[in-house]
Design an enzyme around this catalytic site. Structure first.
Site, PDB file in Angstrom:
ATOM      1  N   HIS A 152       0.907  -1.076   0.090  1.00  0.00           N
ATOM      2  CA  HIS A 152       0.046  -0.089   0.077  1.00  0.00           C
ATOM      3  C   HIS A 152       0.856   1.301  -0.127  1.00  0.00           C
ATOM      4  CE1 HIS A 152      -3.744  -2.004   1.812  1.00  0.00           C
ATOM      5  NE2 HIS A 152      -3.369  -2.745   0.679  1.00  0.00           N
ATOM      6  N   GLU A 206       0.823   4.051   1.922  1.00  0.00           N
ATOM      7  CA  GLU A 206       1.334   4.356   3.158  1.00  0.00           C
ATOM      8  C   GLU A 206       2.532   3.668   3.416  1.00  0.00           C
ATOM      9  OE1 GLU A 206      -1.731   3.455   2.199  1.00  0.00           O
ATOM     10  OE2 GLU A 206      -3.122   4.271   3.576  1.00  0.00           O
ATOM     11  N   CYS A 234      -2.207  -0.179   7.414  1.00  0.00           N
ATOM     12  CA  CYS A 234      -1.594   1.229   7.353  1.00  0.00           C
ATOM     13  C   CYS A 234      -1.629   1.973   8.696  1.00  0.00           C
ATOM     14  CB  CYS A 234      -1.964   1.841   5.749  1.00  0.00           C
ATOM     15  SG  CYS A 234      -1.473   1.124   4.470  1.00  0.00           S
ATOM     16  N   CYS A 270      -6.189   1.591   5.707  1.00  0.00           N
ATOM     17  CA  CYS A 270      -6.954   0.488   6.170  1.00  0.00           C
ATOM     18  C   CYS A 270      -6.119   0.272   7.542  1.00  0.00           C
ATOM     19  CB  CYS A 270      -6.399  -0.486   5.077  1.00  0.00           C
ATOM     20  SG  CYS A 270      -4.565  -1.178   5.383  1.00  0.00           S
TER      21      CYS A 270
END
Ligand code: ZN
Length: 189
Positions: free
Chosen positions: A55, A57, A88, A85
């Site tokens: 992801h 992040e 993260c 999410c």
């Protein structure tokens, strides 16, 4: 000099998100800012790298820690185009990020306000300040356009498959297998 507005940095995160979308990943982008300077940027690479943790992040926090030579990012602000999410959000706490700015909410997986608020749980040893809604319409339009285009591609592929299954293979008389069909994934984050 007056500090740069959040929109200035969110636009850079949006540029990362667009690049992710062009590469076939769900368009989510992030930048990490310390003292008014971008020290790291990242974009969702889950599909490209076949990495469930890829992801925007996570990749941005890793790059920032490498660039700064420290995992503790206390004075930093993370700008991200979609609400983080649970993974993260957990990473933001681990990195001791001071402030989170996100553009639009993720009602299905968001863990900084939607489903839960992991970064401000008083039971944890660190809390992150949150600002949301910066360039929110742009970020959500980007996501909607991406999924609309992908649904179109998906239905075209499904139509093609249906045609192939109807017409027997000319040599064996057996329909082609479905091995070429791409399975559509639900969005990360
Ligand atoms: Zn995530």
């Amino acid at each position: 000099m007056a500090p740069l507005p959040d929109t200035f940095f969110m636009q850079q995160a949006l540029a990362e998100a667009r690049a992710a979308g062009e590469a076939g990943d769900v368009p989510v982008g992030a930048v990490l800012v310390v003292d008014g300077e971008v020290v790291a940027r990242g974009r969702n690479r889950k599909e490209q790298d076949l990495d469930p943790t890829g992801h925007a992040e996570i990749l941005t926090l890793r790059e920032a820690a490498r660039a700064l030579g420290a995992w503790r990012l206390s004075g930093a602000t993370l700008y991200v185009t979609l609400e983080p999410c649970a993974m993260c959000a957990g990473a933001l706490v681990q990195a001791r990020v001071g402030r989170l700015v996100f553009a639009c909410r993720d009602p299905k997986a968001g863990a900084t306000g939607s489903l839960m608020n992991l970064v401000q749980d008083p039971r944890l040893n660190h809390r992150v300040e949150i600002a949301e809604g910066t360039c929110g319409e742009q970020a959500s339009a980007l996501l909607k356009d991406f999924f609309r285009a992908r649904r179109r591609t998906g239905s075209a592929e499904r139509g093609e498959l249906a045609e192939r299954l109807k017409a027997p293979d000319s040599k064996s008389g057996v329909p082609e297998t479905v091995s070429k069909v791409r399975i559509l994934h639900s969005p990360p984050c």
